[in-house]
Design an enzyme around this catalytic site. Structure first.
Site, short mmCIF file in Angstrom:
data_model
loop_
_atom_site.label_atom_id
_atom_site.label_comp_id
_atom_site.label_asym_id
_atom_site.label_seq_id
_atom_site.Cartn_x
_atom_site.Cartn_y
_atom_site.Cartn_z
N ASP A 136 -7.33 3.75 10.63
CA ASP A 136 -6.96 3.10 9.38
C ASP A 136 -8.13 3.31 8.43
O ASP A 136 -9.23 2.79 8.66
CB ASP A 136 -6.67 1.61 9.62
CG ASP A 136 -5.50 1.12 8.77
OD1 ASP A 136 -5.30 1.70 7.67
OD2 ASP A 136 -4.80 0.19 9.18
N LYS A 185 -3.19 4.41 7.33
CA LYS A 185 -3.31 4.97 8.67
C LYS A 185 -3.28 6.50 8.63
O LYS A 185 -2.37 7.07 8.06
CB LYS A 185 -2.17 4.46 9.54
CG LYS A 185 -2.16 2.95 9.64
CD LYS A 185 -0.91 2.48 10.37
CE LYS A 185 -0.83 0.98 10.40
NZ LYS A 185 -0.51 0.39 9.08
N CYS A 196 -3.37 -18.38 14.42
CA CYS A 196 -2.97 -17.67 15.64
C CYS A 196 -3.04 -18.64 16.81
O CYS A 196 -3.72 -19.66 16.73
CB CYS A 196 -3.93 -16.52 15.90
SG CYS A 196 -3.79 -15.23 14.70
N ARG A 217 -8.61 -8.86 11.33
CA ARG A 217 -8.42 -9.78 10.18
C ARG A 217 -9.20 -11.06 10.37
O ARG A 217 -8.78 -12.12 9.94
CB ARG A 217 -6.94 -10.09 9.99
CG ARG A 217 -6.16 -8.88 9.56
CD ARG A 217 -4.94 -9.23 8.74
NE ARG A 217 -4.19 -8.01 8.56
CZ ARG A 217 -3.05 -7.75 9.19
NH1 ARG A 217 -2.50 -8.65 9.97
NH2 ARG A 217 -2.45 -6.59 9.00
N ASP A 257 -11.39 -0.98 13.73
CA ASP A 257 -11.79 -1.05 12.33
C ASP A 257 -13.25 -1.43 12.15
O ASP A 257 -13.92 -1.81 13.10
CB ASP A 257 -10.92 -2.06 11.58
CG ASP A 257 -9.51 -1.54 11.36
OD1 ASP A 257 -9.35 -0.31 11.23
OD2 ASP A 257 -8.59 -2.37 11.33
N CYS A 305 -8.46 -13.55 18.98
CA CYS A 305 -8.87 -12.36 19.71
C CYS A 305 -10.25 -11.95 19.21
O CYS A 305 -10.50 -11.93 18.00
CB CYS A 305 -7.88 -11.23 19.45
SG CYS A 305 -6.19 -11.78 19.72
N CYS A 338 -10.42 -9.07 16.60
CA CYS A 338 -9.46 -9.14 15.50
C CYS A 338 -9.99 -8.48 14.23
O CYS A 338 -11.08 -8.77 13.76
CB CYS A 338 -9.13 -10.59 15.19
SG CYS A 338 -7.95 -10.73 13.85
N ARG A 385 7.16 0.27 1.82
CA ARG A 385 7.06 -0.86 2.74
C ARG A 385 5.88 -1.73 2.38
O ARG A 385 4.90 -1.24 1.80
CB ARG A 385 6.94 -0.37 4.18
CG ARG A 385 5.82 0.61 4.46
CD ARG A 385 6.26 1.57 5.56
NE ARG A 385 5.21 2.47 6.00
CZ ARG A 385 4.88 3.60 5.37
NH1 ARG A 385 5.49 3.93 4.24
NH2 ARG A 385 3.93 4.38 5.86
N ARG A 432 0.82 -1.20 0.00
CA ARG A 432 0.00 0.00 0.00
C ARG A 432 0.86 1.25 0.00
O ARG A 432 0.60 2.19 -0.73
CB ARG A 432 -0.91 -0.01 1.23
CG ARG A 432 -1.53 1.34 1.54
CD ARG A 432 -2.69 1.23 2.47
NE ARG A 432 -3.55 0.14 2.06
CZ ARG A 432 -4.10 -0.75 2.90
NH1 ARG A 432 -3.89 -0.63 4.19
NH2 ARG A 432 -4.85 -1.72 2.45
N TYR A 433 1.84 1.27 0.86
CA TYR A 433 2.69 2.46 0.99
C TYR A 433 3.89 2.31 0.05
O TYR A 433 4.30 1.20 -0.27
CB TYR A 433 3.17 2.58 2.43
CG TYR A 433 2.05 2.74 3.43
CD1 TYR A 433 1.38 3.96 3.55
CD2 TYR A 433 1.65 1.68 4.24
CE1 TYR A 433 0.36 4.11 4.47
CE2 TYR A 433 0.63 1.84 5.15
CZ TYR A 433 -0.02 3.05 5.27
OH TYR A 433 -1.03 3.20 6.18
#
Ligand SMILES: *Cc1c(COP(=O)(O)O)cnc(C)c1O
Ligand code: SF4
Length: 425
Positions: free
Chosen positions: A338, A345, A132, A141, A301, A136, A139, A123, A119-120
């Protein structure tokens, strides 16, 4: 007052009463014994009939996994225990808010290779596993997490991602994330980090992992020795509440820091968990004590099934207002939203600049002191022609307002600007 770090007590919990210390401290034992069903969970915390009914409804749609270590940290009676809220599924997850989105950050859209989001400009984010150690509840994702380690992330697919990074010299920073990359074996991680290190233009490697929080036993000496070979490596972890900073978490973070890893924390602002300036301040202090530098606080999010955790953006601003100036600058992370749709972000903070003219800038501080800063009368422009850094193509901004500031273009126009249809042909 000497600060005590408590080890998580598990011997008094029926489910774990016969567990040996050796088993408890073995991360693979912890993974094998993650709590995935209601009868097992009931041996750790109190659940009434209604709670069990609700849980079983939620489990039809979303999976549960709680590491024994993190489970032992939960309050046995109180439903509002922050650790419990992050671990035990709630009926609210079944509520899909009309504003929920499946892939709010367009991580699957901005993806030139499987598992890779670029995206950036300089990076990229590399998702190396969907698994995982625990799931969580908040989460972002969750659309991916807990999928069977599918062909998406196999060795061949990883190769495709490495290929893309190899042929994209702009990428100087790779964020290795998931799922939780540390669910992989040290050998597999060694392979991934080695492949990335072979690429000349990859300057730094970052790993995102929640293991120091939910399974600190994962941070073994062997893991630290392996990571050391690939420096500079940064690890961002994900503490959300001071209660998570235990003796075990402290040991894990100190091991990483002693191995030369720079540790950061990315917390998520969550209703009922940490939507309080004082909880957040305490969390930031606790993190610094275990050598973790607060990096981001995220606005929650728009992912499906987590709307019950969302706060207003103003809560984040209030939190920063309560940190900046009131405590060490090191304890002040950047609060970010985000942007849905892949905007990335966006930092948000209180306004400190009150007014300005040619001569003076008027600022206010955290105490409400209003101060005037006298600007210099005349400043000669920086000579970009003779500055070797300005001449370096790789460092120059190619997009956005930064680019607008630096060259002759006068505006940035949205793609679908309706005014364009009304201009002279
Ligand atoms: C967060 C993120 C990064 C890293 O962003 P930083 O602000 O540099 O920490 C990179 N790629 C994607 C897709 C991200 O979401
Ligand atoms: S460890 Fe990270 S990716 Fe995994 S469930 Fe938790 S928040 Fe999601």
């Amino acid at each position: 007052m000497k600060h005590e770090y408590k080890k998580v007590e598990y011997k008094n919990i029926p489910l774990f009463k016969d567990v040996t210390e050796e088993e408890w401290n073995d991360w693979k034992w912890q993974l094998r014994h993650a709590i995935r069903d209601i009868p097992t969970l009931e041996k750790v915390i109190e659940l009434n009939h209604e709670e069990k009914e609700n849980l079983s409804k939620t489990l039809e749609k979303f999976k549960m996994a709680i590491t024994p270590y993190y489970a032992a940290l939960m309050d046995k009676e109180r439903k509002d225990c922050p650790v419990r809220m992050l671990a035990v599924p709630s009926l609210d997850e079944l509520f899909v808010s009309p504003t929920d989105l499946d892939d709010p950050l367009h991580e699957d859209v901005d993806s030139p290779a499987p598992g890779l989001t670029h995206r950036y400009p300089d990076r990229a984010l590399l998702l190396v596993t969907p698994e995982c150690s625990m799931y969580c509840r908040h989460c972002t994702r969750r659309r991916l997490v807990g999928e069977e380690a599918n062909e998406n992330m196999g060795k061949n697919k990883l190769e495709l991602a490495f290929d893309y990074i190899r042929k994209t010299p702009e990428i100087r920073d790779v964020v290795v994330s998931g799922g939780d990359p540390l669910i992989l074996s040290d050998d597999k991680l060694d392979y991934i980090l080695s492949e990335l290190r072979k690429i000349d233009h990859v300057e730094i490697i970052r790993i995102g992992s929640r293991m120091p929080v939910v399974l600190p036993q994962r941070i073994t000496d062997e893991f630290c020795e392996m990571v050391k070979k690939h420096h500079p490596v940064f690890i961002n972890t994900h503490f959300n509440h001071p209660k998570e900073v235990t003796a075990e978490a402290k040991i894990a973070c100190e091991k990483l820091a002693n191995a030369g890893v720079n540790l950061g924390n990315q917390a998520v602002l969550l209703k009922g968990v940490n939507d309080c300036p004082n909880i957040m301040k305490s969390l930031m202090h606790e993190l610094l004590r275990i050598r973790v530098r607060p990096y981001y606080i995220y606005q929650c999010d728009l992912s499906e099934g987590i709307s019950h955790f969302r706060t207003k953006v103003s809560k984040g601003i209030e939190i920063i207002e309560n940190l900046r100036g009131h405590t060490s600058g090191l304890a002040v992370p950047t609060f970010v939203v985000d942007a849905p749709g892949g905007g990335g972000k966006i930092p948000v903070m209180p306004n400190y600049l009150i007014s300005q003219n040619k001569k003076r800038v008027i600022l206010r501080n955290y105490e409400s002191v209003v101060a005037a800063y006298d600007q210099p009368h005349y400043v000669e422009d920086h000579d970009t022609e003779t500055c070797e850094y300005c001449q370096n193509e790789r460092l120059r901004a190619k997009d956005g307002v930064a680019k607008l500031l630096s060259n002759g273009e006068i505006s940035i126009l949205p793609e679908n600007l309706r005014r364009k249809d009304r201009t002279k042909k």
